[in-house]
Design a protein around this motif. Structure first.
Motif, PDB file in Angstrom:
ATOM      1  N   HIS A 180       0.860  -1.187   0.000  1.00 14.86           N
ATOM      2  CA  HIS A 180       0.000   0.000   0.000  1.00 14.86           C
ATOM      3  C   HIS A 180       0.895   1.236   0.000  1.00 14.86           C
ATOM      4  O   HIS A 180       1.798   1.357   0.823  1.00 14.86           O
ATOM      5  N   LYS A 181       0.655   2.151  -0.934  1.00 12.90           N
ATOM      6  CA  LYS A 181       1.509   3.322  -1.085  1.00 12.90           C
ATOM      7  C   LYS A 181       0.866   4.547  -0.423  1.00 12.90           C
ATOM      8  O   LYS A 181      -0.322   4.812  -0.612  1.00 12.90           O
ATOM      9  N   LEU A 182       1.675   5.272   0.362  1.00  9.00           N
ATOM     10  CA  LEU A 182       1.242   6.508   1.009  1.00  9.00           C
ATOM     11  C   LEU A 182       2.213   7.625   0.678  1.00  9.00           C
ATOM     12  O   LEU A 182       3.405   7.387   0.491  1.00  9.00           O
ATOM     13  N   ARG A 183       1.700   8.861   0.607  1.00  9.10           N
ATOM     14  CA  ARG A 183       2.540  10.033   0.378  1.00  9.10           C
ATOM     15  C   ARG A 183       2.469  10.937   1.607  1.00  9.10           C
ATOM     16  O   ARG A 183       1.381  11.216   2.119  1.00  9.10           O
ATOM     17  N   LEU A 184       3.631  11.387   2.063  1.00 11.14           N
ATOM     18  CA  LEU A 184       3.729  12.233   3.252  1.00 11.14           C
ATOM     19  C   LEU A 184       4.253  13.607   2.864  1.00 11.14           C
ATOM     20  O   LEU A 184       5.256  13.720   2.177  1.00 11.14           O
ATOM     21  N   ASN A 185       3.545  14.654   3.313  1.00 10.41           N
ATOM     22  CA  ASN A 185       3.996  16.035   3.129  1.00 10.41           C
ATOM     23  C   ASN A 185       3.823  16.773   4.446  1.00 10.41           C
ATOM     24  O   ASN A 185       3.251  16.267   5.419  1.00 10.41           O
ATOM     25  N   ARG A 186       4.319  17.991   4.482  1.00  9.36           N
ATOM     26  CA  ARG A 186       4.217  18.834   5.677  1.00  9.36           C
ATOM     27  C   ARG A 186       3.048  19.803   5.537  1.00  9.36           C
ATOM     28  O   ARG A 186       2.821  20.371   4.464  1.00  9.36           O
ATOM     29  N   ILE A 187       2.301  19.969   6.624  1.00 10.00           N
ATOM     30  CA  ILE A 187       1.314  21.048   6.683  1.00 10.00           C
ATOM     31  C   ILE A 187       2.100  22.338   6.847  1.00 10.00           C
ATOM     32  O   ILE A 187       2.813  22.529   7.828  1.00 10.00           O
ATOM     33  N   ARG A 188       2.015  23.221   5.867  1.00 11.85           N
ATOM     34  CA  ARG A 188       2.886  24.392   5.823  1.00 11.85           C
ATOM     35  C   ARG A 188       2.568  25.378   6.931  1.00 11.85           C
ATOM     36  O   ARG A 188       1.412  25.689   7.210  1.00 11.85           O
ATOM     37  N   ASP A 189       3.650  25.881   7.566  1.00 10.83           N
ATOM     38  CA  ASP A 189       3.506  26.927   8.567  1.00 10.83           C
ATOM     39  C   ASP A 189       3.339  28.273   7.886  1.00 10.83           C
ATOM     40  O   ASP A 189       3.794  28.482   6.769  1.00 10.83           O
ATOM     41  N   ILE A 190       2.700  29.204   8.574  1.00 12.15           N
ATOM     42  CA  ILE A 190       2.696  30.586   8.102  1.00 12.15           C
ATOM     43  C   ILE A 190       3.979  31.247   8.568  1.00 12.15           C
ATOM     44  O   ILE A 190       4.626  30.805   9.498  1.00 12.15           O
TER      45      ILE A 190
END
Length: 548
Positions: free
Chosen positions: A165-175
């Motif tokens: 099962h493939k997952l993609r991880l990114n960051r919730i961008r800070d202001i």
């Protein structure tokens, strides 16, 4: 994985993806239907009776057959796992299964292979990911989980694809926020309630004009055309700035703000630079002093060179204020409007920013009243903050790398043990796949070669007639297989036409060369834009086609 479709009604609202063994049964039912109606459809599809079914994955703690999906609050797509109570072959024990999750960390361009059992939870996956990636759990944004899920659900319940099962991880961008503050807006020029006394400002400007007539004649926005793209506008700013003040100044980055950010921040941690946003207002009393004493100071120039990326903008015109406000919001991620002063004498203005732990921090603000020593002190302070942050980030990265290497070594050993029983079948599948890929590649190569040959043949001009009196060169190519290819060319045609002729017959220049026998000469070393006549290739020429 096979997907079977069951269309029950044209007015269906909910799509159920029911994972049964290695298969996924797709069932679409209206929201007013019941759990019992879903079981009836599954009976027709799987042969299991309703009493032999165990459906896992419901959000509700207790589910009865007479409950409707609307009562349960189910909408859109829903994943369930079907287990057979009689222990049929398709119903493997999912608690003992090993789930292979391939996690792609898109922010750091890394891929990890992770392995979990069915009783471990979604939260376990997220926590483990935080030990491998610099993105903490509370800043993780995932793509690829089956919908819907919650952190407390076990992996056997969420409907993961098998075998991987493939997952993609990114960051919730800070202001963008000031260091040590929760309010980014307070560090910008918050002057929404300030009004400008136009008469006083005009009097001040007239005084400056009388003291320096040449400057008065030059006064005006350095970006007079607000319709230009951002990069072109900055380029115009630099041209007008140098025409007015000379070319001795801190180096300005020409391009959009997001490109300046990328140039300063998107590099190895130890090589990151500070970003300074310089806002110029040509009607400010302080602007000329600030330029000469700050931007043209040898000490400041020496300090920022190879350390600081300076992005300039002119806010003399109101439209340019709106443009730079939008540019800062889009590039730096500031939530809400950027309050920029409408009072000219509060400019020039500098924002000193740095990238620290994946987010952009506003370290210092500098207005037009500051001296060169104060600006230098602010830059040195920002350098110190950034250097300490770099050291911490490098240390954390090294720890993550050690942890990643250890996990990867464990994963490799574990993967080998899992694949032992399937080695022969997998090897056969790979061989067949490779053979098919090789065959497809070979066919594609042949098709591309044929297309190139056809295009080359079509682009050749007709052979010239000997009757028209134009000078003609007869070329005979002797190919490696002993064949002779003969064609007439106008002596005024360029040499590249000869190479087109060779390509049209299956001898591309990147694989073959055309050689004169005596004296031996590789025609590839000649200027292909020159005519055959200029190169001395007239009358009858015999050439050998040789492999490179």
């Amino acid at each position: 994985m096979d997907i079977e479709s069951m269309l029950v009604d044209d007015s269906t609202d909910i799509v159920f993806l029911v994972h049964y063994g290695d298969h996924t049964v797709r069932v679409e039912l209206p929201r007013e239907k019941t759990v019992g109606s879903l079981k009836m459809v599954l009976t027709r599809k799987t042969g299991l009776s309703g009493d032999d079914m165990d459906l896992l994955g419901w959000d509700a703690p207790a589910v009865a057959d007479e409950m409707t999906f609307e009562e349960m609050g189910i909408e859109k797509e829903y994943n369930l796992i079907l287990l057979a109570k009689n222990g049929s072959e398709d119903d493997r024990d999912k608690t003992s299964m090993t789930y292979h999750i391939q996690m792609e960390d898109e922010e750091n361009d890394e891929t990890f292979n992770l392995y979990f059992n069915g009783l471990q939870t979604v939260q376990d996956v997220k926590g483990h990911a935080a030990t491998l990636s610099p993105i903490p759990v509370d800043r993780q944004r995932w793509d690829g989980w089956p919908w819907p899920i919650s952190d407390h659900q076990s992996l056997m319940e969420v409907g993961l694809k098998t075998p991987t099962h493939k997952l993609r991880l990114n960051r919730i961008r800070d202001i963008v926020r000031p260091l040590g503050s929760n309010n980014a807006r307070s560090n910008y020029l918050d002057t929404d309630n300030i009004t400008e006394d136009e008469d006083d400002t005009e009097d001040d400007l007239e005084a400056v004009a009388s003291a320096s007539p040449s400057l008065a004649a030059q006064r005006g926005s350095l970006i007079p055309d607000v319709t230009l793209p951002i990069g072109a506008a900055v380029d115009l700013f630099v041209q007008n700035f140098e025409q007015r003040y000379g070319d001795k100044h801190v180096s300005f980055f020409v391009g959009a703000l997001k490109d300046a950010m990328s140039f300063a921040f998107d590099r190895p941690i130890t090589d990151r630079q500070l970003l300074v946003i310089y806002l110029h207002h040509d009607r400010s009393i302080s602007v000329n002093i600030f330029v000469t004493q700050i931007l043209q100071s040898p000490l400041i120039i020496e300090h920022v060179t190879d350390r600081v990326v300076v992005w300039p903008w002119d806010v003399t015109a109101d439209d340019n204020k709106k443009i730079v406000r939008r540019e800062i919001e889009q590039a730096l991620g500031v939530d809400g409007g950027i309050p920029l002063s409408s009072i000219a004498d509060q400019y020039p203005f500098m924002l000193i920013c740095a990238k620290m732990k994946g987010s952009v921090e506003l370290l210092r603000t500098i207005d037009g009243s500051k001296t060169a020593s104060e600006v230098l002190h602010a830059l040195e302070y920002a350098d110190g903050v950034q250097s300490r942050a770099k050291a911490i980030e490098v240390s954390e990265q090294e720890a993550r790398n050690r942890n990643r290497i250890m996990v990867e070594e464990q994963n490799v050993a574990y993967q080998k043990s899992l694949e032992a029983d399937q080695a022969k079948a997998e090897a056969k599948r790979l061989l067949e796949q490779q053979a098919q890929l090789a065959e497809n590649d070979a066919r594609e190569l042949i098709r591309r070669r044929e297309r190139r040959q056809e295009e080359a043949a079509a682009s050749l001009p007709p052979e010239p007639s000997q009757a028209n009196g134009d000078p003609i060169t007869i070329i005979r190519l002797k190919t490696p297989d002993g064949k002779n290819l003969t064609r007439r060319f106008s002596s005024n045609e360029p040499l590249k036409q000869l190479y087109k002729f060779a390509l049209a017959n299956g001898f591309p220049q990147e694989e073959f060369k055309l050689v004169c026998s005596f004296p031996r000469k590789d025609l590839g070393e000649l200027d292909q834009h020159k005519s055959l006549k200029e190169l001395g290739l007239t009358q009858q020429i015999a050439l050998f086609v040789e492999e490179n």
